[in-house]
Design a protein around this motif. Structure first.
Motif, PDB file in Angstrom:
ATOM      1  N   SER A   1       2.850   4.516  -1.163  1.00 38.27           N
ATOM      2  CA  SER A   1       2.518   5.464  -2.231  1.00 38.27           C
ATOM      3  C   SER A   1       3.590   6.537  -2.292  1.00 38.27           C
TER       4      SER A   1
ATOM      5  N   GLY B   1       0.801  -1.230   0.000  1.00 38.29           N
ATOM      6  CA  GLY B   1       0.000   0.000   0.000  1.00 38.29           C
ATOM      7  C   GLY B   1       0.823   1.265   0.000  1.00 38.29           C
TER       8      GLY B   1
ATOM      9  N   ARG C   1      -0.330   9.483  -1.326  1.00 37.50           N
ATOM     10  CA  ARG C   1      -1.672   9.123  -0.837  1.00 37.50           C
ATOM     11  C   ARG C   1      -1.537   8.114   0.303  1.00 37.50           C
TER      12      ARG C   1
ATOM     13  N   ASN D   1      -2.899   4.674   1.134  1.00 42.29           N
ATOM     14  CA  ASN D   1      -3.622   3.545   0.535  1.00 42.29           C
ATOM     15  C   ASN D   1      -4.048   2.538   1.593  1.00 42.29           C
TER      16      ASN D   1
END
Length: 531
Positions: free
Chosen positions: A287, A285, A296, A298
């Motif tokens: 980013s 996840g 971001r 995630n």
């Protein structure tokens, strides 16, 4: 008569590794090296287009370089990693092993940090004293002698009073290993025991072993090159989504469900095949941002979902929720900065009194982001030109508003992170020169310290679960008694246990050095606690 090594007959048995990180590569190396297993029957299935997992290091001059995390090795405590690397040939020095290459580099560039903690005035703090009071020492002593099963899901701040978190020790230990006050007291205790020999020199990080380049270039690439001639099948851009099990008691995998570049497929697991899974991922996840955009935040990806799917089917496969449902407690943000000149490095070397590659983490203890930076030996990447310089840093509190840039770190662009750093260093007079070629790439990592979250012992599956006939786990989220997660050693040790156990190989795994039973180490640590 000379004893001959009995070559096992494996027939058409296959071994499938889920995930292409250091654990899977190590597992494949143990299979070909110690089990005489045919390389073409080893399959490493990786979702990304590149191997290495969390041991990453990529980029170029134009786009900038990125390392999501900084990994420190330890000469005395990484027993299985060093044993493995002593048999992997160096790419750059024919006739040398990777272990010999790392040792020679480290001996030529020993670590001795002269600027470990910086205060809000931009001054280097004297950190010889740990800063403990008697309550801190007593709490530490109690923590070390309390059995893990009596501690449950206790957090570090359940054991220590607020004063402890304002000590030099905490500022240095927390940033060296990325501990937060709300993390597991059991993991903290394990670290105190495993690295007890480092406690007396935490203020200089002299015990840290560095690799010539980033760990992808220095460790992953040589492992990959070692495995290639054996014909190991590297199956990239392929995601494992679920496993099917044989009905009834016991744990026997019968099918793997995969997505090959988005297309569903099934791999049948025959009798004699083995499945070795990386369950969960600390860098999943993640980013990237840029000089003009923030990264971001995630959510869960495939490795967490796979673990959740299989844990729901069979007891003994752990409880991923303890680790992947607490993003606010496990996230932090790193950043990698690429320069086209040496202006920043020259200023930092003068300020820290350390040549790049010989210093330790430089931590801004009063920074609201709890920010640290480290300058590696240059070049830090194989394809890095001489005039280019790259350094890495991170903030443990990405939701806090900065001291110079009045925004939360997670909302900041690379340019704003550089402005905050320049403020803490009091380098404002040189800001224009520093920023002229700076390319700062921020990286948000939602699960980076998920393995430190408070947990019960049963929340992590054993490397080979009870009743398993063909399944093992090799991630940072399997259970190895006494060892410490968030290390290369944990992954390699898990891989070695998994391979030897599933293949029925009667060979020893390197034991954990028990420094807490060494009288000199105990005495030195006791003295250090009163410094």
């Amino acid at each position: 008569m000379e004893a001959t090594r009995v070559k096992k007959e494996y027939g058409n048995s296959q071994v499938y590794f889920v995930g292409g990180g250091i654990a899977s590569l190590a597992g494949a190396a143990y299979l070909v090296r110690d089990c005489d297993f045919p390389g073409q029957n080893i399959h490493i299935i990786e979702e990304m287009k590149i191997l290495g997992g969390s041991n990453d290091g990529a980029g170029n001059v134009e786009q900038g370089y990125v390392i999501r995390g900084g990994r420190m090795l330890n000469d005395e405590a990484y027993e299985n990693l060093w044993e493995l690397l002593s048999t992997i040939p160096s790419i750059d020095h024919p006739g040398q092993s990777v272990r010999e290459e790392i040792t020679a580099f480290d001996n030529a560039n020993p670590t001795h940090g002269n600027a470990r903690l910086i205060n809000k005035n931009g001054e280097v703090e004297d950190v010889l004293s740990m800063g403990f009071d008697m309550a801190d020492r007593l709490a530490m002593g109690k923590l070390i002698i309390t059995p893990e099963d009596k501690m449950g899901k206790a957090r570090i701040n359940d054991w220590f009073a607020p004063h402890f978190f304002q000590t030099n020790f905490w500022y240095m230990w927390a940033t060296t290993f990325a501990f937060q006050p709300w993390h597991s007291a059991v993991e903290f205790k394990r670290y105190m025991l495993r690295f007890m020999h480092e406690f007396p020199r935490i203020q200089t990080l002299e015990g840290v072993t560095r690799t010539p380049y980033n760990q992808y270039d220095s460790i992953i690439l040589p492992l990959h090159k070692y495995l290639e001639p054996f014909g190991v099948d590297f199956n990239l851009k392929c995601t494992v989504t679920d496993l099917d099990f044989k009905d009834g008691d016991g744990i026997t995998v019968t099918k793997m469900h995969v997505l090959r570049q988005g297309v569903p497929d099934v791999i049948k697991i025959a009798e004699g095949d083995r499945v070795i899974v990386t369950n969960g991922s600390m860098t999943e996840g993640s980013s990237l941002g840029s000089m003009t955009t923030a990264p971001r935040l995630n959510g869960k990806g495939s490795s967490w979902k796979l673990w959740e799917n299989i844990a729901a089917k069979k007891p003994g496969l752990g409880n991923p929720s303890s680790f992947d449902d607490h993003v606010d407690g496990s996230k932090w943000e790193s950043f990698t900065v690429t320069f086209q000149d040496s202006v920043f490095f020259d200023l930092m070397e003068k300020f820290t009194r350390n040549r790049a590659g010989t210093g330790a983490l430089v931590t801004f203890k009063d920074s609201s982001w709890f920010m640290s930076v480290v300058l590696a030996f240059q070049p830090h990447f194989r394809n890095q030109p001489e005039h280019v310089k790259v350094f890495w840093g991170y903030g443990l509190y990405p939701d806090k508003v900065g001291d110079f840039v009045k925004k939360r770190m997670c909302d900041c662009t690379g340019e704003e992170i550089m402005q905050e750093l320049i403020g803490h260093l009091h380098f404002e007079a040189h800001k224009k020169e520093i920023m002229a070629t700076a390319n700062c790439i921020p990286c948000m990592m939602p699960y980076i310290t998920a393995q430190f979250m408070p947990r019960l012992n049963s929340d992590r599956p054993k490397v080979v679960p009870e009743g398993s006939t063909n399944l093992a786990f090799i991630s940072q989220f399997c259970e190895i008694p006494d060892d410490v997660v968030f290390t290369e050693e944990y992954s390699v040790r898990a891989a070695r246990i998994a391979v030897y156990t599933l293949m029925g190989v009667n060979r020893p795994v390197e034991p954990i050095n028990q420094y807490q039973y060494d009288v000199r180490t105990l005495f030195s640590s006791f003295v250090t606690s009163f410094r």
